[in-house]
Design a protein around this motif. Sequence first.
Motif, short mmCIF file in Angstrom:
data_model
loop_
_atom_site.label_atom_id
_atom_site.label_comp_id
_atom_site.label_asym_id
_atom_site.label_seq_id
_atom_site.Cartn_x
_atom_site.Cartn_y
_atom_site.Cartn_z
N PHE A 13 30.83 -14.59 11.18
CA PHE A 13 30.32 -13.46 10.09
C PHE A 13 31.68 -12.98 9.53
O PHE A 13 32.47 -12.51 10.16
N HIS A 73 23.52 -2.83 -1.86
CA HIS A 73 24.69 -3.05 -1.42
C HIS A 73 25.10 -4.26 -1.98
O HIS A 73 24.22 -5.39 -2.25
N ASP A 96 25.87 -11.18 1.32
CA ASP A 96 24.86 -11.74 2.13
C ASP A 96 23.65 -10.79 1.55
O ASP A 96 22.70 -11.22 2.17
N HIS A 97 23.69 -9.82 0.90
CA HIS A 97 22.40 -9.36 0.42
C HIS A 97 22.34 -9.19 -1.20
O HIS A 97 21.31 -8.91 -1.75
N ASP A 105 22.59 -1.94 5.51
CA ASP A 105 23.51 -2.40 6.82
C ASP A 105 23.21 -1.70 8.13
O ASP A 105 23.36 -2.13 9.27
FE1 FEO Z 1 27.79 -5.57 4.24
FE2 FEO Z 1 25.28 -7.18 5.67
O1 FEO Z 1 26.70 -6.90 4.50
#
Ligand code: FEO
Length: 399
Positions: free
Chosen positions: A23, A79, A83-84, A165
Amino acid sequence: MGFISQDRSVIAVGAKDSQRRLFDCLVYMPHGTTYNSYLVKGDQFTALIDCADPAESQTLIDHLGQAGAGRIDYIVLLHSEQDHSGNILAMMALYPMARIICTEKVRQLMEIHHHLGDENMTIVKEGDSLDLGGMSLTFYPVPFAHWPDNTMAHLMPQNILFSSDLFGAHNSEEEETGDLDASLVRSARSYFSEIMMPFRKSIAKYVALADRLAPAVIAPAHGAVYNKPARILDLYRSWISDDVIGKVTIPFVSMHDSIRTAVDCLASQLEQRGIEVVMRNLGKEPSSLLIETGELIYDMVDAAAVVFAFPTVIGGPHPAIAYAAITSNAMMPKTKILGMMCSYAWASKAVDTVGAVTPNFKGQRLEPLLFKGLPTEDDLARIRGYADLIADSILTGSL
Ligand code: FEO
């Protein structure tokens, strides 16, 4: 997919990625991860909370179809990290009537990272609520958990805290959980150490906020949903505290066993003094640097001391130790003692370089211990003395 609330009004529609191992080109994930999204169906309106990683676009769309999301009125972005939020354009195309609900900080970062305009946005502030009919979401910005824009949303009366998160875990193998098992605790601690630890002081406020809200369920953006939040909140309280335990972590690189001989000697003496020792060999395998640096940071959640041990390469530190030092320094470690052991043959500024890249280690800095090549008997005696110095500091509590 699955129902998060007993009344079946909240459905997990996000995606699992059991194969992803890295990641941010930085964090090793042995158990993969999840990109959690939640569909919240009120009596009047339906909201989608977050919209998963772009790589999982089709999974999200499939899950929304299976959840019967024929209409979505609100897309709540907690956020802006990709990834979101990376499927926002796909979601807007699929649900063109939906309004995006987010804070001003999310809006700013969506503009920067996605070039997204604010035409379809409604900006919310702390304490604002979104009425869905028979239930409502109330918003709580939690800046620097871990970006400036992270936001939590509290759904009542179901009493579910969508924590973004915060409280997450990179773990695709665990389902909704009551009692955390050892694997999930490890994943949650690893996630905390590499993502949340630099922001411990802010996180403490958000743990207190979660305590005040007393949610029945915490639904983070990664990993399992917590059906008994008390355990993860207790763990966070211990991880964010300034407390350490009698543990020394030794990240090391040894090209020809000189450093290996030194760290074995250091570890043996520390253990004889009753100190727990963890050795992190950064050069064992091609993947060791990344994985063991992650483990080093994991150790630093509660280790009293870290000793970087390394050889000199072309006048400077072995680059692997420089990577570990820079990366661990970024995590604002609470480690109370910083030591260094360095071997050299003809000239070395290596300890100066490692010292210069570790300004965030605020505790006691020991004088670096240097020796030439393979440690001699005299060097080994000095190393045992170094171990005694560390053990004395830990055991007398003079940190
Ligand atoms: Fe800060 Fe899971 O993204």
